[in-house]
Design a protein around this motif. Sequence first.
Motif, short mmCIF file in Angstrom:
data_model
loop_
_atom_site.label_atom_id
_atom_site.label_comp_id
_atom_site.label_asym_id
_atom_site.label_seq_id
_atom_site.Cartn_x
_atom_site.Cartn_y
_atom_site.Cartn_z
N GLY A 99 32.47 28.55 30.43
CA GLY A 99 31.73 29.47 29.57
C GLY A 99 32.13 29.34 28.11
N ASP A 100 31.61 30.24 27.32
CA ASP A 100 31.80 30.25 25.87
C ASP A 100 33.27 30.53 25.52
OD1 ASP A 100 31.72 30.61 23.13
OD2 ASP A 100 30.42 32.38 23.21
N PRO A 101 33.96 29.55 24.92
CA PRO A 101 35.37 29.77 24.58
C PRO A 101 35.58 30.97 23.65
CG PRO A 101 34.82 27.45 24.40
CD PRO A 101 33.53 28.18 24.62
N TRP A 106 33.17 19.86 35.90
CA TRP A 106 32.82 20.26 34.53
C TRP A 106 33.89 19.89 33.51
CZ3 TRP A 106 32.07 23.66 38.72
CH2 TRP A 106 30.74 23.75 39.12
N SER A 107 34.90 19.15 33.91
CA SER A 107 35.98 18.79 33.00
C SER A 107 35.48 18.09 31.74
CB SER A 107 37.00 17.87 33.69
OG SER A 107 37.60 18.52 34.77
N GLY A 108 34.47 17.27 31.89
CA GLY A 108 33.95 16.51 30.76
C GLY A 108 33.32 17.36 29.67
N LEU A 109 33.11 18.63 29.94
CA LEU A 109 32.51 19.52 28.93
C LEU A 109 33.53 19.98 27.89
CD1 LEU A 109 30.15 21.62 31.20
CD2 LEU A 109 29.57 19.69 29.71
N GLY A 110 34.81 19.70 28.12
CA GLY A 110 35.83 20.05 27.14
C GLY A 110 36.15 21.53 27.10
N GLU A 111 36.04 22.13 25.91
CA GLU A 111 36.46 23.52 25.71
C GLU A 111 35.85 24.54 26.66
OE1 GLU A 111 37.37 25.36 21.93
OE2 GLU A 111 36.88 23.44 21.00
N PRO A 112 34.58 24.44 27.05
CA PRO A 112 34.04 25.46 27.96
C PRO A 112 34.72 25.50 29.34
CG PRO A 112 32.25 24.37 26.82
CD PRO A 112 33.51 23.60 26.51
N TRP A 113 35.37 24.43 29.76
CA TRP A 113 36.11 24.41 31.03
C TRP A 113 37.48 25.01 30.76
CZ3 TRP A 113 36.47 24.86 35.83
CH2 TRP A 113 37.52 24.33 36.59
N GLN A 114 37.68 26.26 31.24
CA GLN A 114 38.84 27.05 30.85
C GLN A 114 39.59 27.60 32.06
OE1 GLN A 114 37.52 29.78 27.46
NE2 GLN A 114 35.60 28.98 28.31
N ALA A 115 40.83 28.02 31.80
CA ALA A 115 41.66 28.61 32.84
C ALA A 115 42.57 29.67 32.24
CB ALA A 115 42.51 27.54 33.53
N ARG A 116 43.01 30.56 33.11
CA ARG A 116 43.98 31.58 32.71
C ARG A 116 44.94 31.80 33.86
NH1 ARG A 116 43.54 38.05 31.88
NH2 ARG A 116 45.75 38.30 31.46
N VAL A 117 46.23 31.81 33.54
CA VAL A 117 47.25 32.17 34.52
C VAL A 117 47.45 33.68 34.39
CG1 VAL A 117 49.63 31.84 35.25
CG2 VAL A 117 48.33 29.90 34.34
N LEU A 118 47.27 34.40 35.49
CA LEU A 118 47.41 35.85 35.48
C LEU A 118 48.88 36.24 35.57
CD1 LEU A 118 44.51 36.76 37.93
CD2 LEU A 118 44.52 37.00 35.45
N PRO A 119 49.22 37.43 35.08
CA PRO A 119 50.60 37.89 35.22
C PRO A 119 50.98 37.99 36.69
CG PRO A 119 49.25 39.50 34.03
CD PRO A 119 48.35 38.40 34.47
N SER A 120 52.19 37.61 37.00
CA SER A 120 52.63 37.61 38.40
C SER A 120 53.17 38.97 38.80
CB SER A 120 53.71 36.55 38.59
OG SER A 120 54.23 36.62 39.88
N VAL A 121 52.66 39.48 39.91
CA VAL A 121 53.22 40.71 40.46
C VAL A 121 54.36 40.40 41.44
CG1 VAL A 121 51.14 42.07 40.16
CG2 VAL A 121 51.49 40.84 42.28
#
Length: 178
Positions: free
Chosen positions: A120-122, A142-157
């Motif tokens: 999605g939109d960075p 979708w890796s080739g799309l660059g910035e729109p391919w995103q990830a987030r590591v969530l805080p660990s409980v």
Amino acid sequence: MRLRPEEPADTGAVRRVLAGAFARPDVTTPPEVGLVDELRGSAEWLPALAMVAEYGGEVVGYALLTRVRVRSDRDDVAALVLGPVAVAPHRQRIGLGSAVVQAVLDAAAELGERLVVVLGDPAFYRRFGFGRADRLGLTSPWSGLGEPWQARVLPSVGGGTGPPAPGEVIFPPPWSKV
């Protein structure tokens, strides 16, 4: 505004929100509507992570997290994909999209989930802590799309630290139709 998990009675309202938000003149029903319908009947569906936003008693926003896998040389671990995210056209630009995304991410963190990917939109997703997925070594169709391919590591409980192992994100079959 009220944020809550989707209930079975919300199916029609969610379909209307998705159809309105993703409407295009070249399709009768946007593929995002079918994606959610198919995911609902799959093993990847996590009911607590299908979030709606109500405004004035009407379902007008939606954010969905479903199960994906990250396959690496060492392991195959569970992760989540965010999407689709939608707000009814007549209620856009008043913060409902941000609220429903934050609510579903908070719910995932409370359940002990660690990794979320999104396409999605960075500029929009950056505010939730997403960054380029390739910086975590995550690949996908979708890796080739660059910035729109995103990830987030969530805080660990559970006390786990550090990023997940790099690998290929494997999406369930319904995603191949979008």
